[in-house]
Design an enzyme around this catalytic site. Structure first.
Site, PDB file in Angstrom:
ATOM      1  CD  GLU A   1      -2.656  -1.067   1.896  1.00  0.00           C
ATOM      2  OE1 GLU A   1      -3.421  -2.016   2.217  1.00  0.00           O
ATOM      3  OE2 GLU A   1      -2.647  -0.747   3.192  1.00  0.00           O
TER       4      GLU A   1
ATOM      5  CB  CYS B   1       3.286   7.264   3.525  1.00  0.00           C
ATOM      6  SG  CYS B   1       3.222   5.897   4.994  1.00  0.00           S
TER       7      CYS B   1
ATOM      8  CB  CYS C   1       6.630  -5.631   8.242  1.00  0.00           C
ATOM      9  SG  CYS C   1       8.155  -4.828   9.542  1.00  0.00           S
TER      10      CYS C   1
ATOM     11  CB  CYS D   1       5.772  -3.412  16.133  1.00  0.00           C
ATOM     12  SG  CYS D   1       8.148  -2.442  15.468  1.00  0.00           S
TER      13      CYS D   1
ATOM     14  N   GLY E   1       6.674  -2.238   5.739  1.00  0.00           N
ATOM     15  CA  GLY E   1       8.120  -2.618   5.717  1.00  0.00           C
ATOM     16  C   GLY E   1       9.071  -2.102   6.358  1.00  0.00           C
ATOM     17  CD  GLU E   2      13.076  -0.796  10.051  1.00  0.00           C
ATOM     18  OE1 GLU E   2      11.745  -0.222  10.277  1.00  0.00           O
ATOM     19  OE2 GLU E   2      14.602   0.010   9.196  1.00  0.00           O
TER      20      GLU E   2
ATOM     21  CB  SER F   1      10.195   6.473   9.570  1.00  0.00           C
ATOM     22  OG  SER F   1       9.540   5.683  10.690  1.00  0.00           O
TER      23      SER F   1
ATOM     24  CB  SER G   1       9.057   4.236  14.911  1.00  0.00           C
ATOM     25  OG  SER G   1       8.849   3.807  14.060  1.00  0.00           O
ATOM     26  CG  LEU G   2      12.354   6.189  21.569  1.00  0.00           C
ATOM     27  CD1 LEU G   2      13.814   5.637  21.055  1.00  0.00           C
ATOM     28  CD2 LEU G   2      13.113   7.550  22.253  1.00  0.00           C
ATOM     29  CG  HIS G   3       6.948   3.530  19.584  1.00  0.00           C
ATOM     30  ND1 HIS G   3       6.239   4.674  19.015  1.00  0.00           N
ATOM     31  CD2 HIS G   3       6.875   2.581  18.445  1.00  0.00           C
ATOM     32  CE1 HIS G   3       6.012   4.473  17.632  1.00  0.00           C
ATOM     33  NE2 HIS G   3       6.727   3.397  17.528  1.00  0.00           N
TER      34      HIS G   3
ATOM     35  CG  ASN H   1      -3.786   5.630  13.830  1.00  0.00           C
ATOM     36  OD1 ASN H   1      -4.234   6.948  13.688  1.00  0.00           O
ATOM     37  ND2 ASN H   1      -2.471   5.336  13.052  1.00  0.00           N
TER      38      ASN H   1
ATOM     39  CB  CYS I   1       1.355   5.883  11.373  1.00  0.00           C
ATOM     40  SG  CYS I   1       2.008   6.927  11.479  1.00  0.00           S
TER      41      CYS I   1
HETATM   42  N1  SAH Z   1       9.315   0.315   9.964  1.00  0.00           N
HETATM   43  C1  SAH Z   1       9.462   1.533   9.972  1.00  0.00           C
HETATM   44  C2  SAH Z   1       8.526   2.011   8.878  1.00  0.00           C
HETATM   45  C3  SAH Z   1       7.114   2.139   8.779  1.00  0.00           C
HETATM   46  S1  SAH Z   1       6.099   2.861  10.379  1.00  0.00           S
HETATM   47  C4  SAH Z   1       9.857   1.754  11.528  1.00  0.00           C
HETATM   48  O1  SAH Z   1       8.656   0.993  11.998  1.00  0.00           O
HETATM   49  O2  SAH Z   1       9.504   3.122  11.935  1.00  0.00           O
HETATM   50  C5  SAH Z   1       5.624   3.925  10.144  1.00  0.00           C
HETATM   51  C6  SAH Z   1       5.688   4.256  12.283  1.00  0.00           C
HETATM   52  O3  SAH Z   1       4.181   3.976  12.097  1.00  0.00           O
HETATM   53  C7  SAH Z   1       6.746   3.850  12.406  1.00  0.00           C
HETATM   54  O4  SAH Z   1       6.460   5.050  13.536  1.00  0.00           O
HETATM   55  C8  SAH Z   1       5.366   3.185  12.995  1.00  0.00           C
HETATM   56  O5  SAH Z   1       6.068   2.768  15.059  1.00  0.00           O
HETATM   57  C9  SAH Z   1       3.910   3.633  13.621  1.00  0.00           C
HETATM   58  N2  SAH Z   1       3.219   2.688  13.523  1.00  0.00           N
HETATM   59  C10 SAH Z   1       3.031   1.095  13.360  1.00  0.00           C
HETATM   60  N3  SAH Z   1       1.697   1.568  13.989  1.00  0.00           N
HETATM   61  C11 SAH Z   1       1.095   2.023  14.537  1.00  0.00           C
HETATM   62  C12 SAH Z   1      -0.531   2.151  14.490  1.00  0.00           C
HETATM   63  N4  SAH Z   1      -0.909   1.403  14.883  1.00  0.00           N
HETATM   64  N5  SAH Z   1      -0.606   3.911  15.295  1.00  0.00           N
HETATM   65  C13 SAH Z   1       0.096   4.825  15.608  1.00  0.00           C
HETATM   66  N6  SAH Z   1       0.915   4.820  15.117  1.00  0.00           N
HETATM   67  C14 SAH Z   1       1.946   3.115  14.631  1.00  0.00           C
END
Ligand code: SAH
Length: 353
Positions: free
Chosen positions: A100, A113, A120, A124, A171-172, A203, A226-228, A302, A345
């Site tokens: 997509e 995007c 992937c 996560c 994907g990564e 990213s 993507s730290l979180h 989301n 996202c």
């Molecule tokens: N693999 C890469 C790029 C894809 S994800 C990465 O992890 O950065 C793009 C962004 O969306 C990342 O920051 C990811 O953590 C975030 N993301 C994934 N699932 C999400 C969700 N359900 N709600 C909000 N952000 C999310």
């Protein structure tokens, strides 16, 4: 025997050739090297789908190309338009697999995007793409074509060209390093789309070795991580990759990146209820950010099907903003776009397969 015959007759994807290889091909055909440049321009800058379109190439030469090569173009089924103007596309690859891509409009700006892999492998826990197992890497031309198609949609629906690209689809990207770098080279070169690398953001979950490689390769685009969470235990729960390479290794690679590129990192950060919405989480993030020139994008969570996670209280997010700002760390709160069509996202692959 039949298979052998089939393999012998398989035509090569012409866009897998470099410009020099195309030039050499024409010389080997007793033609001139510059014919290779002309075809290269058709393939990339003009994004030709058929050899017949290459009108400055003689008919005989075009037929020779048809006999030897294919142009593997993606097919874009525009899936849905969100009430906020976001467009989600299903991108069908030449072997039938689907990824997509998303067009995200904002005032006078369009961001694409795009995806770098089919599925992937990183698992996560909060991300819809993780529900699909990784099937394969995208080729450079498949990444490039996603950008071309969103640029066309932007011109058609929004009356201006594409302005930014984020590798935040499926994907990564750093697990498909060579193809992503090659695609970005094509996107930025004049014979391609001529876009500035400063308008491109990659990213990643944060793979230290590959981040160092990016720095060594002297790339000019932006890096988002993507730290979180800045607490290992918490981050490992959300992102299993953190068990293999923890926050201090990640930090070391980011410091290496900054020393070489002088480019500030963007941290993407979702705040979840009862997971990372407490004082200790905020303090850990502030301390982490102080060790590396960075800014923080707080992204709205989301919800995906069957997910156990919940968006934090607005109060918790306000608290994050206040504490980060108090410590002179730049912070933006990012509202999600295209939520109603699962284009936001982490929602890619939610309900589409
Ligand atoms: N693999 C890469 C790029 C894809 S994800 C990465 O992890 O950065 C793009 C962004 O969306 C990342 O920051 C990811 O953590 C975030 N993301 C994934 N699932 C999400 C969700 N359900 N709600 C909000 N952000 C999310």
């Amino acid at each position: 025997m039949v298979l052998f015959y089939f393999l012998m007759n398989q035509k090569k994807d012409i866009r897998a050739l470099t410009k020099q290889e195309l030039r050499d091909f024409f010389v080997a055909q007793n033609d001139q090297a510059f014919r290779g440049n002309q075809v290269y321009e058709w393939l990339w800058h003009k994004s030709a789908h058929n050899f017949e379109d290459m009108t400055n190439i003689s008919k005989i030469t075009r037929q020779m190309l048809i006999d030897n090569f294919v142009i593997n173009h993606i097919e874009v089924d525009q899936m849905q338009q969100s009430s906020d103007g976001t467009i989600k596309n299903a991108v069908r690859l030449h072997d039938g697999l689907v990824v997509e891509s998303v067009l995200i409009p904002s005032k006078n700006r369009t961001t694409a995007c795009i995806s770098s892999q089919v599925g992937c492998s990183l698992n996560c826990s909060f991300c819809a793409t993780a529900r699909l197992k990784k099937m394969r890497n995208l080729n450079p031309d498949e990444i490039y074509d996603q950008v071309v198609s969103i640029d066309k949609q932007s011109r058609f629906y929004k009356n201006h060209k594409l302005s930014n690209i984020v590798f935040m689809g499926m994907g990564e990207p750093l697990l498909n390093y060579n193809n992503v770098i090659e695609a970005i080279e094509k996107i930025t070169m004049d014979e391609g789309l001529g876009m500035s690398p400063r308008r491109i953001t990659l990213s990643t979950v944060g793979l230290p070795k590959m981040i160092k490689k990016l720095a060594d390769d002297d790339v000019k685009f932006n890096l988002a991580v993507s730290l979180h969470s800045a607490i290992d235990e918490v981050r490992s729960k959300m992102m299993p990759i953190n068990e293999k390479s923890n926050l201090s290794e990640l930090l070391e690679s980011l410091q290496y990146w900054y020393a070489k590129t002088k480019k500030r990192i963007t941290f993407e950060y979702v705040v979840w209820k009862n997971i990372n919405d407490k004082q200790k989480d905020i303090e850990a993030l502030v301390n982490y950010c102080k060790k590396i020139p960075s800014k923080v994008n707080l992204i709205e969570y989301n919800a995906i099907d069957d997910s156990e996670f919940q968006q934090a209280d607005p109060k918790a997010i306000e608290y994050y903003v206040r504490e980060l700002e108090k410590n002179n760390i730049i912070v933006n709160v990012r509202k999600s776009r295209g939520k109603d069509i699962d284009a936001a996202c982490g929602q890619l692959a939610n309900k589409t397969t």
